[in-house]
Motif scaffolding. Structure first.
Motif, PDB file in Angstrom:
ATOM      1  N   HIS A   1       0.908  -1.287   0.055  1.00  0.00           N
ATOM      2  CA  HIS A   1      -0.066  -0.514   0.054  1.00  0.00           C
ATOM      3  C   HIS A   1       0.919   1.595  -0.021  1.00  0.00           C
ATOM      4  N   GLU A   2       0.111   2.359   0.120  1.00  0.00           N
ATOM      5  CA  GLU A   2       1.142   3.570  -0.553  1.00  0.00           C
ATOM      6  C   GLU A   2       1.076   4.400   0.682  1.00  0.00           C
ATOM      7  N   TYR A   3      -0.784   3.696   2.146  1.00  0.00           N
ATOM      8  CA  TYR A   3      -0.201   4.214   3.280  1.00  0.00           C
ATOM      9  C   TYR A   3      -0.225   3.105   4.051  1.00  0.00           C
ATOM     10  N   SER A   4       0.198   3.794   5.608  1.00  0.00           N
ATOM     11  CA  SER A   4       0.347   2.957   6.572  1.00  0.00           C
ATOM     12  C   SER A   4      -1.453   2.495   7.118  1.00  0.00           C
ATOM     13  N   PHE A   5      -1.838   2.029   8.586  1.00  0.00           N
ATOM     14  CA  PHE A   5      -2.716   2.134   8.597  1.00  0.00           C
ATOM     15  C   PHE A   5      -3.232   1.560  10.447  1.00  0.00           C
ATOM     16  N   VAL A   6      -3.341   2.422  10.804  1.00  0.00           N
ATOM     17  CA  VAL A   6      -3.713   2.095  12.551  1.00  0.00           C
ATOM     18  C   VAL A   6      -4.816   1.699  12.613  1.00  0.00           C
ATOM     19  N   ASP A   7      -4.781   0.484  13.365  1.00  0.00           N
ATOM     20  CA  ASP A   7      -5.794   0.054  14.028  1.00  0.00           C
ATOM     21  C   ASP A   7      -6.360   0.414  15.608  1.00  0.00           C
ATOM     22  N   LEU A   8      -6.972   0.249  16.081  1.00  0.00           N
ATOM     23  CA  LEU A   8      -7.249   0.930  17.640  1.00  0.00           C
ATOM     24  C   LEU A   8      -7.840   0.585  18.847  1.00  0.00           C
ATOM     25  N   ASN A   9      -8.033  -1.362  18.742  1.00  0.00           N
ATOM     26  CA  ASN A   9      -8.786  -1.625  18.745  1.00  0.00           C
ATOM     27  C   ASN A   9      -8.129  -2.098  19.836  1.00  0.00           C
ATOM     28  N   ARG A  10      -6.711  -1.771  20.290  1.00  0.00           N
ATOM     29  CA  ARG A  10      -5.814  -2.274  21.373  1.00  0.00           C
ATOM     30  C   ARG A  10      -6.001  -1.474  22.083  1.00  0.00           C
ATOM     31  N   THR A  11      -5.869   0.486  21.547  1.00  0.00           N
ATOM     32  CA  THR A  11      -5.935   0.801  22.236  1.00  0.00           C
ATOM     33  C   THR A  11      -7.170   1.090  23.124  1.00  0.00           C
ATOM     34  N   GLY A  12      -6.628   1.809  24.936  1.00  0.00           N
ATOM     35  CA  GLY A  12      -7.120   0.782  26.305  1.00  0.00           C
ATOM     36  C   GLY A  12      -7.301   0.478  26.600  1.00  0.00           C
ATOM     37  N   VAL A  13      -6.615  -1.706  25.963  1.00  0.00           N
ATOM     38  CA  VAL A  13      -6.695  -2.552  26.355  1.00  0.00           C
ATOM     39  C   VAL A  13      -5.827  -2.274  27.931  1.00  0.00           C
ATOM     40  N   PRO A  14      -6.212  -2.709  29.339  1.00  0.00           N
ATOM     41  CA  PRO A  14      -4.615  -2.704  30.691  1.00  0.00           C
ATOM     42  C   PRO A  14      -4.454  -2.806  30.596  1.00  0.00           C
ATOM     43  N   LEU A  15      -2.722  -2.525  31.172  1.00  0.00           N
ATOM     44  CA  LEU A  15      -2.537  -3.287  31.227  1.00  0.00           C
ATOM     45  C   LEU A  15      -1.410  -2.676  32.886  1.00  0.00           C
ATOM     46  N   MET A  16      -0.989  -3.623  33.142  1.00  0.00           N
ATOM     47  CA  MET A  16      -0.427  -3.003  33.777  1.00  0.00           C
ATOM     48  C   MET A  16       1.230  -3.648  34.103  1.00  0.00           C
ATOM     49  N   GLU A  17       2.099  -2.475  33.894  1.00  0.00           N
ATOM     50  CA  GLU A  17       3.559  -2.727  33.947  1.00  0.00           C
ATOM     51  C   GLU A  17       4.681  -2.692  35.315  1.00  0.00           C
ATOM     52  N   ILE A  18       4.903  -4.184  35.095  1.00  0.00           N
ATOM     53  CA  ILE A  18       5.378  -4.261  35.504  1.00  0.00           C
ATOM     54  C   ILE A  18       7.086  -3.935  36.416  1.00  0.00           C
ATOM     55  N   VAL A  19       7.665  -3.285  37.146  1.00  0.00           N
ATOM     56  CA  VAL A  19       9.542  -2.775  37.339  1.00  0.00           C
ATOM     57  C   VAL A  19      10.005  -2.886  38.623  1.00  0.00           C
ATOM     58  N   THR A  20      11.172  -3.575  37.790  1.00  0.00           N
ATOM     59  CA  THR A  20      11.973  -4.705  39.272  1.00  0.00           C
ATOM     60  C   THR A  20      13.567  -3.466  39.460  1.00  0.00           C
ATOM     61  N   GLU A  21      13.200  -3.878  40.317  1.00  0.00           N
ATOM     62  CA  GLU A  21      15.107  -3.303  40.900  1.00  0.00           C
ATOM     63  C   GLU A  21      16.001  -4.042  39.720  1.00  0.00           C
ATOM     64  N   PRO A  22      17.251  -3.151  39.991  1.00  0.00           N
ATOM     65  CA  PRO A  22      18.513  -3.013  39.173  1.00  0.00           C
ATOM     66  C   PRO A  22      18.776  -4.613  39.685  1.00  0.00           C
ATOM     67  N   GLU A  23      18.389  -5.736  39.840  1.00  0.00           N
ATOM     68  CA  GLU A  23      19.170  -6.756  41.540  1.00  0.00           C
ATOM     69  C   GLU A  23      19.133  -8.336  40.524  1.00  0.00           C
ATOM     70  N   ILE A  24      19.497  -8.202  38.750  1.00  0.00           N
ATOM     71  CA  ILE A  24      18.714  -9.235  37.793  1.00  0.00           C
ATOM     72  C   ILE A  24      20.539  -9.566  37.266  1.00  0.00           C
ATOM     73  N   ALA A  25      21.053 -10.672  37.677  1.00  0.00           N
ATOM     74  CA  ALA A  25      22.760  -9.838  37.041  1.00  0.00           C
ATOM     75  C   ALA A  25      22.826 -11.026  36.002  1.00  0.00           C
ATOM     76  N   THR A  26      21.992 -12.557  35.597  1.00  0.00           N
ATOM     77  CA  THR A  26      22.834 -12.415  34.446  1.00  0.00           C
ATOM     78  C   THR A  26      21.310 -13.162  33.782  1.00  0.00           C
ATOM     79  N   SER A  27      21.881 -13.504  32.167  1.00  0.00           N
ATOM     80  CA  SER A  27      20.639 -13.344  31.285  1.00  0.00           C
ATOM     81  C   SER A  27      19.575 -14.157  32.470  1.00  0.00           C
ATOM     82  N   GLY A  28      20.329 -15.807  32.812  1.00  0.00           N
ATOM     83  CA  GLY A  28      19.286 -17.031  32.961  1.00  0.00           C
ATOM     84  C   GLY A  28      18.878 -16.433  34.463  1.00  0.00           C
ATOM     85  N   GLU A  29      19.207 -15.804  34.966  1.00  0.00           N
ATOM     86  CA  GLU A  29      17.956 -15.077  36.266  1.00  0.00           C
ATOM     87  C   GLU A  29      16.864 -14.846  35.556  1.00  0.00           C
TER      88      GLU A  29
END
Ligand code: ADP
Ligand code: ZN
Ligand code: MG
Length: 480
Positions: A138-166
């Motif tokens: 297409h000549e254009y991009s499109f916008v789908d607003l179905n997901r707009t306003g879906v509830p999220l929780m954002e969980i933020v950790t302390e910088p305490e993880i030491a490895t990719s495995g952890e």
């Protein structure tokens, strides 16, 4: 000599809440509908409308907060995070900034060095944005607003993880908790659980943080490990060769297995956060928080401890059985029916898991019910069938959900334990294989396996291996 460098990792996770409707309006959250069919003046940000908080979303996030040992704010509020992007029709995202709903928690992981607590800085509510679509010719991009306003929780950790495995262990534990609570389906591939990883390096043992890069676009457990692994190495190489890490946002590229610079990192003030005047502060009564606390089921950590002490499972077995609530319930039902915990566990984490994964079926949707497996195990115990035959029977139960006994009768799979019958068979094998007999007698003990194999082959696996072994042993030593 220069000091070795160590990595520091903090995660920011977005979890889509499993509510039926959006966070500030009554639009459906169902996934996969025709674009822009689940929108209204509120979630498309038309003037003159007011958002109203979804009570279920609030309850879900408080549940998650309590399960992660957070303090639940009695007074929290929403803020506007301002930025321009086509998938954000209001020009701001409703989020929480100061006064988030949950703070100061932790999640326990089993690291290589034992149990480790990863601090949870905060968990806050926010709305999801829409989706820009750049597909097709297409000549254009499109916008789908179905997901707009879906509830999220954002969980933020302390910088305490030491490895990719952890980091991966943390993600798995978090996913498990959210699924136990039934507040998020935890699907990384479909984006209902999204992980951004903040990574920095510093001299080993230092108590100062280095400059971090934030990595986005990590959409599977495998990529959590790979992306962080790559980024740690990139930063260490950079610093060791005299360079410096710059603060930026990087994208994980799962084709090249590298992270790529996307943009220099924005600061909080770039977003011009301010309290949202359209929404009232969220006041939580103690009784309400208590009521939600009471609704929290037994969580994976408690269940793991209980399974280890009550059923004598090993730590590894317990981990596998409790990771999914439904698996743990299936297991306990089978134990109640008389199954031996350790044997059940072996079958569940072995054969059963293999078949479920092969067919991408959830344990609850499987035709194999706890009584099927228990009956099968009883038949093995009684010597009616061998373990090997049992595996074939199990596959059949898996396909059609019939009782083991019927399958065994129909297919004539009953184990041959009659020693006369087996003796005759072995005599024949011995007379047909004089070479092997001589080599065995000359001390080549491993040929025992050959004879047993021949007996099993001749009976299509139905000979009782114990009886076969005994008789072969007896015959060959008596001939010596
Ligand atoms: P920002 O202001 O850039 O969003 P925050 O302090 O809010 O940074 O932290 C966001 C995430 O980054 C948290 O998970 C935090 O633990 C992590 N983090 C912060 N500083 C570092 C660092 N130097 N190295 C690794 N992770 C970090
Ligand atoms: Zn709406
Ligand atoms: Mg931040």
């Amino acid at each position: 000599m220069k000091r070795k460098l160590e990595a520091v990792i903090g995660l920011e996770i977005h979890a889509q809440m499993k509510t039926d409707t959006k966070i500030f309006c009554g639009c459906s959250t169902e996934f996969g509908s025709k674009p822009n069919t689940q929108t209204c003046p509120v979630c498309t940000g038309l003037p003159g409308v007011l958002p109203v908080l979804n009570k279920k979303a609030l309850e879900f996030i408080i549940k998650a907060g309590l399960a992660m040992n957070c303090n639940i704010a009695r007074n929290s509020r929403f803020a506007r995070k301002n930025y321009f992007y086509p998938d954000l029709p209001k020009g701001y995202q409703i989020s929480q900034y100061e006064l988030p709903i949950c703070e100061y928690g932790y999640v326990t992981i089993e690291s290589e060095t034992g149990e480790k607590r990863i601090g949870i800085t905060r968990i806050h509510m926010e709305e999801d944005a829409g989706k820009n679509i750049h597909e097709g010719a297409h000549e254009y991009s499109f916008v789908d607003l179905n997901r707009t306003g879906v509830p999220l929780m954002e969980i933020v950790t302390e910088p305490e993880i030491a490895t990719s495995g952890e980091a991966a262990d943390f993600m798995r534990k978090l996913r498990s908790i959210l699924r136990y609570l039934d507040v998020c389906d935890g699907n990384l591939e479909q984006g209902s659980l999204r992980c951004d990883a903040n990574v920095s390096v510093r001299p080993e043992g230092s108590n100062q943080l280095g400059v971090k890069a934030e990595i986005k676009n990590i959409n599977s457990f495998r990529f959590v490990e790979r992306a962080i692994e790559y980024e740690i190495k990139r930063q260490i190489d950079l610093v060791e060769s005299g360079g410096a890490v710059i603060q930026e946002t990087r994208l994980w590229n799962s084709v090249t297995n590298t992270t790529e610079s996307m943009r220099s990192k924005e600061e909080a003030h770039d977003y011009r956060y301010f309290p949202d005047p359209d929404l009232v502060p969220v006041m939580m009564a103690d009784e309400e928080v208590e009521r939600i606390r009471q609704s929290i089921p037994e969580l994976p950590d408690e269940k793991r401890t209980r399974f280890i002490s009550e059923y004598a499972l090993s730590e590894q077995d317990a981990d596998m059985i409790v990771a999914e609530k439904r698996t743990s319930q299936w297991f306990e039902e089978a134990v109640k029916l008389g199954g031996k915990p350790k044997v059940l566990c072996n079958w569940m984490t072995g054969e059963f898991t293999r078949l479920l994964n092969d067919k991408s079926i959830d344990i609850d949707d499987s035709k194999v019910k706890p009584h099927h497996l228990c009956d099968l195990l009883t038949l093995i115990d009684k010597g009616t069938i061998s373990v090997k035959i049992a595996k074939t029977v199990f596959e059949e139960i898996f396909e059609i959900g019939r009782m083991a006994e019927e399958i065994i009768k129909d297919k004539g799979l009953i184990q041959i334990s009659d020693s006369e019958e087996i003796e005759a068979l072995i005599d024949e094998i011995i007379s047909k294989n004089p070479d092997e007999v001589n080599r065995f007698k000359a001390g080549e003990n491993k040929l025992m396996g050959f004879f047993v194999g021949q007996a099993m082959k001749a009976t299509k696996g139905k000979a009782n291996p114990k009886v076969v072994n005994e008789i072969i042993g007896k015959k060959l030593s008596s001939q010596a």
